[in-house]
Design a protein around this motif. Structure first.
Motif, PDB file in Angstrom:
ATOM      1  N   GLY A   3      68.246 -63.638 -35.269  1.00  0.00           N
ATOM      2  CA  GLY A   3      67.679 -63.784 -33.938  1.00  0.00           C
ATOM      3  C   GLY A   3      68.358 -62.927 -32.898  1.00  0.00           C
ATOM      4  N   THR A   4      67.567 -62.312 -32.038  1.00  0.00           N
ATOM      5  CA  THR A   4      68.057 -61.457 -30.961  1.00  0.00           C
ATOM      6  C   THR A   4      67.301 -61.794 -29.682  1.00  0.00           C
ATOM      7  OG1 THR A   4      68.649 -59.634 -32.436  1.00  0.00           O
ATOM      8  CG2 THR A   4      68.224 -59.068 -30.145  1.00  0.00           C
ATOM      9  N   VAL A   5      67.999 -61.771 -28.561  1.00  0.00           N
ATOM     10  CA  VAL A   5      67.395 -61.944 -27.243  1.00  0.00           C
ATOM     11  C   VAL A   5      67.467 -60.603 -26.527  1.00  0.00           C
ATOM     12  CG1 VAL A   5      67.552 -63.119 -25.020  1.00  0.00           C
ATOM     13  CG2 VAL A   5      68.028 -64.382 -27.132  1.00  0.00           C
ATOM     14  N   THR A   6      66.367 -60.201 -25.910  1.00  0.00           N
ATOM     15  CA  THR A   6      66.337 -58.964 -25.133  1.00  0.00           C
ATOM     16  C   THR A   6      66.298 -59.311 -23.651  1.00  0.00           C
ATOM     17  OG1 THR A   6      65.196 -57.764 -26.895  1.00  0.00           O
ATOM     18  CG2 THR A   6      65.076 -56.831 -24.674  1.00  0.00           C
ATOM     19  N   VAL A   7      67.089 -58.603 -22.863  1.00  0.00           N
ATOM     20  CA  VAL A   7      67.125 -58.799 -21.416  1.00  0.00           C
ATOM     21  C   VAL A   7      66.769 -57.484 -20.739  1.00  0.00           C
ATOM     22  CG1 VAL A   7      68.518 -59.507 -19.437  1.00  0.00           C
ATOM     23  CG2 VAL A   7      68.938 -60.532 -21.686  1.00  0.00           C
ATOM     24  N   VAL A   8      65.811 -57.549 -19.810  1.00  0.00           N
ATOM     25  CA  VAL A   8      65.438 -56.393 -18.997  1.00  0.00           C
ATOM     26  C   VAL A   8      65.770 -56.738 -17.551  1.00  0.00           C
ATOM     27  CG1 VAL A   8      63.574 -54.871 -18.250  1.00  0.00           C
ATOM     28  CG2 VAL A   8      63.602 -55.745 -20.602  1.00  0.00           C
ATOM     29  N   TYR A   9      66.583 -55.903 -16.925  1.00  0.00           N
ATOM     30  CA  TYR A   9      67.064 -56.207 -15.578  1.00  0.00           C
ATOM     31  C   TYR A   9      66.109 -55.675 -14.519  1.00  0.00           C
ATOM     32  CZ  TYR A   9      71.355 -57.812 -17.701  1.00  0.00           C
ATOM     33  OH  TYR A   9      72.266 -58.523 -18.440  1.00  0.00           O
ATOM     34  N   GLY A  10      65.992 -56.440 -13.435  1.00  0.00           N
ATOM     35  CA  GLY A  10      65.180 -56.027 -12.309  1.00  0.00           C
ATOM     36  C   GLY A  10      65.946 -55.105 -11.376  1.00  0.00           C
ATOM     37  N   THR A  11      65.217 -54.242 -10.679  1.00  0.00           N
ATOM     38  CA  THR A  11      65.797 -53.333  -9.693  1.00  0.00           C
ATOM     39  C   THR A  11      64.871 -53.295  -8.485  1.00  0.00           C
ATOM     40  OG1 THR A  11      64.647 -51.272 -10.284  1.00  0.00           O
ATOM     41  CG2 THR A  11      66.529 -51.911 -11.653  1.00  0.00           C
ATOM     42  N   ALA A  12      65.247 -52.492  -7.482  1.00  0.00           N
ATOM     43  CA  ALA A  12      64.437 -52.374  -6.269  1.00  0.00           C
ATOM     44  C   ALA A  12      63.066 -51.779  -6.554  1.00  0.00           C
ATOM     45  CB  ALA A  12      65.172 -51.539  -5.234  1.00  0.00           C
ATOM     46  N   ARG A  44      56.060 -64.776 -12.950  1.00  0.00           N
ATOM     47  CA  ARG A  44      57.259 -64.707 -12.107  1.00  0.00           C
ATOM     48  C   ARG A  44      57.175 -63.447 -11.265  1.00  0.00           C
ATOM     49  NH1 ARG A  44      57.376 -68.914 -14.260  1.00  0.00           N
ATOM     50  NH2 ARG A  44      59.122 -70.057 -15.175  1.00  0.00           N
ATOM     51  N   ASP A  45      57.728 -63.498 -10.058  1.00  0.00           N
ATOM     52  CA  ASP A  45      57.712 -62.349  -9.154  1.00  0.00           C
ATOM     53  C   ASP A  45      58.894 -61.437  -9.462  1.00  0.00           C
ATOM     54  OD1 ASP A  45      57.460 -60.547  -7.108  1.00  0.00           O
ATOM     55  OD2 ASP A  45      58.034 -61.954  -5.512  1.00  0.00           O
ATOM     56  N   VAL A  46      58.663 -60.412 -10.288  1.00  0.00           N
ATOM     57  CA  VAL A  46      59.737 -59.471 -10.627  1.00  0.00           C
ATOM     58  C   VAL A  46      59.703 -58.220  -9.756  1.00  0.00           C
ATOM     59  CG1 VAL A  46      59.868 -60.279 -13.016  1.00  0.00           C
ATOM     60  CG2 VAL A  46      58.397 -58.323 -12.453  1.00  0.00           C
ATOM     61  N   THR A  47      58.662 -58.091  -8.925  1.00  0.00           N
ATOM     62  CA  THR A  47      58.571 -56.921  -8.048  1.00  0.00           C
ATOM     63  C   THR A  47      58.946 -57.251  -6.609  1.00  0.00           C
ATOM     64  OG1 THR A  47      56.208 -57.366  -7.751  1.00  0.00           O
ATOM     65  CG2 THR A  47      56.826 -55.769  -9.441  1.00  0.00           C
ATOM     66  N   LYS A  48      59.289 -58.503  -6.339  1.00  0.00           N
ATOM     67  CA  LYS A  48      59.802 -58.942  -5.042  1.00  0.00           C
ATOM     68  C   LYS A  48      58.807 -58.699  -3.911  1.00  0.00           C
ATOM     69  CE  LYS A  48      64.409 -59.327  -3.003  1.00  0.00           C
ATOM     70  NZ  LYS A  48      65.770 -58.719  -2.881  1.00  0.00           N
ATOM     71  N   ASP A  49      57.505 -58.926  -4.203  1.00  0.00           N
ATOM     72  CA  ASP A  49      56.493 -58.770  -3.163  1.00  0.00           C
ATOM     73  C   ASP A  49      55.890 -60.103  -2.752  1.00  0.00           C
ATOM     74  OD1 ASP A  49      54.997 -59.419  -5.371  1.00  0.00           O
ATOM     75  OD2 ASP A  49      53.628 -57.705  -5.238  1.00  0.00           O
TER      76      ASP A  49
END
Length: 440
Positions: free
Chosen positions: A59-68, A399-404
């Protein structure tokens, strides 16, 4: 949310995308504003079950980080039990990442990721299961600490996990399914492994068996409430039920139960009356055609219900055996109007002769709550050419990942998995190494 009875789905995914990573000043020593901002930069991050890297198993978990500028899909981070600082070691039949949730458990300003591994072998105990907290930091998720199971929880510990401030004291708490019960771990949490008090959530003497969780605010107060999916023996026969527990300063208190055969649940205020409604996915109902049941929220807890399926007026398509309508659910406000909306995955929908192509129905909240007349269809073809067996919609996340101020629509598939920008669906972030389900 654990899917217990619907047909298993393969999820082998490809991805591209480019965005530079931005890091801001360190987060303050207070609970993170967003429960999924792992590096404290003010942007939501995305965690999901991922494909195993070469030489990695279990098992592996992938994380993608948010930016501006949105998600940094060009630099995903993989986490598994062979990652330095993560307890345990990857084994072939482990399921690290089978359940996922997040919250700032140690209140340092960085959200932490809770990872369930319900088939983990520990010493001589096969399938004892484990739950690991991977800690947030200025540079993102790093290092982990196992949550200690109580004696009665040592069987498939981590089958499902959920977070929330169930006691209303300002410290996030953790609910875990282990054994046949749910266990409430009160905050605070430390990297050394200490927690607040632990209590068993069970219908004593009622033959109750827990298998799934959903957390949210139902009765309008400041405390998080919990819904437990399970089975209860009634007149010697197992009956699938949902059990509502109200958040309280002393811990969760028992509320009403409802007989419903559900494999997943989500909570959102679909009619904007101040009370959260509980949506249940019933993908195996009616010969696998599937249906959605909404248990309406009130000041006294859930009461009254409504049912929807692909025969409901305004809902596109038609109910067919093994479509698995409502296999996956997620609530969020996609258009910023203050009403929660609901994404409903139909991964086995046949489209224009393409078997199991799948798709997602987006139910818009509004006066009176959900209605089929306010639905739209998100087809698999938003990602490219039509594909058979794409299983588009086997997991969804709003989920709001674009911060709009508007929730973006995440959709998992056996082909290309994406997060679509807001209700319009214009533009997409393609998610790398997708191989499981989104974190709750």
């Amino acid at each position: 949310m654990t899917r217990r009875t619907a047909a298993a789905l393969a999820a082998t995914l490809v991805a591209t995308g480019v965005t530079p990573l931005l890091l801001t000043a360190p987060a303050s020593a207070a609970v993170a504003k967003h429960y999924d901002d792992f590096n404290g930069d003010g942007h939501r991050d995305v965690a999901y079950g991922g494909q195993n890297a070469v030489g990695v198993s279990g098992g592996t978990v992938t994380v993608v980080y948010g930016t501006a500028t949105g998600l940094d899909t060009a630099h995903p981070r993989s986490l598994h039990q062979d990652t330095p600082g993560i307890p345990g070691s990857g084994e072939e039949d482990d399921q690290f990442g089978a359940s996922l949730a997040s919250a700032d458990l140690n209140k340092d300003g960085y959200a932490d990721l809770v990872v369930g591994n319900p088939t983990e072998h520990v010493g001589s105990k096969q399938y004892r299961g484990s739950v690991t907290v991977v800690w947030g930091s200025k540079t993102g998720l790093s290092g982990g600490t196992d949550v200690t199971p109580k004696a009665g929880a040592q069987s498939h510990f981590g089958r499902d996990v959920a977070t929330g401030d169930f006691t209303g004291d300002g410290s996030p708490d953790l609910a875990v399914v282990g054994g046949s019960e749910t266990w409430l771990y009160r905050g605070g949490f430390t990297k050394s492994g200490t927690t607040g008090t632990v209590s068993k959530i069970d219908k004593a003497g009622a033959g109750w068996y827990s298998y799934g969780l959903a957390a949210g605010k139902v009765d309008g107060d400041a405390k998080t409430d919990l819904v437990v999916l399970g089975e209860q023996f009634v007149d010697g026969q197992p009956v699938e039920r949902a059990w509502y527990l109200k958040g309280a300063s002393g811990g969760l208190t028992s509320g009403p139960s409802k007989t419903v055969t559900a494999t997943t649940a989500a909570i959102g205020d679909f009619d904007k009356n101040g009370y959260g409604d509980i949506a249940f996915g019933r993908p195996d109902s009616h010969d696998g055609k599937g249906s959605l049941l909404v248990w309406r929220g009130t000041s006294a807890g859930p009461s009254g219900s409504a049912m929807y399926n692909q025969a409901s007026s305004g809902v596109s398509g038609s109910p067919e055996a093994d479509d698995n309508f409502a296999y996956a659910l997620s609530a969020g406000d996609v258009d910023g109007d203050g009403y929660s909306d609901l994404a409903v995955g139909v991964p086995h929908e046949d489209v224009s002769g393409q078997e199991d192509q799948g798709g997602v129905h987006l139910f818009r909240g509004g006066p009176g709550g959900l209605t089929g007349e306010r639905t739209s269809w998100i087809p698999q073809t938003v990602t490219g050419p039509a594909e058979e067996y794409a299983s588009f919609g086997h997991t969804v996340r709003l989920r709001d990942v674009t911060k709009d101020g508007k929730a973006d629509v995440g959709v998992g598939a056996a082909g290309t998995s994406v997060i679509l920008r807001g209700a319009s669906g214009t533009g997409a972030f393609v998610l790398p190494e997708f191989g499981g389900a989104f974190a709750d």
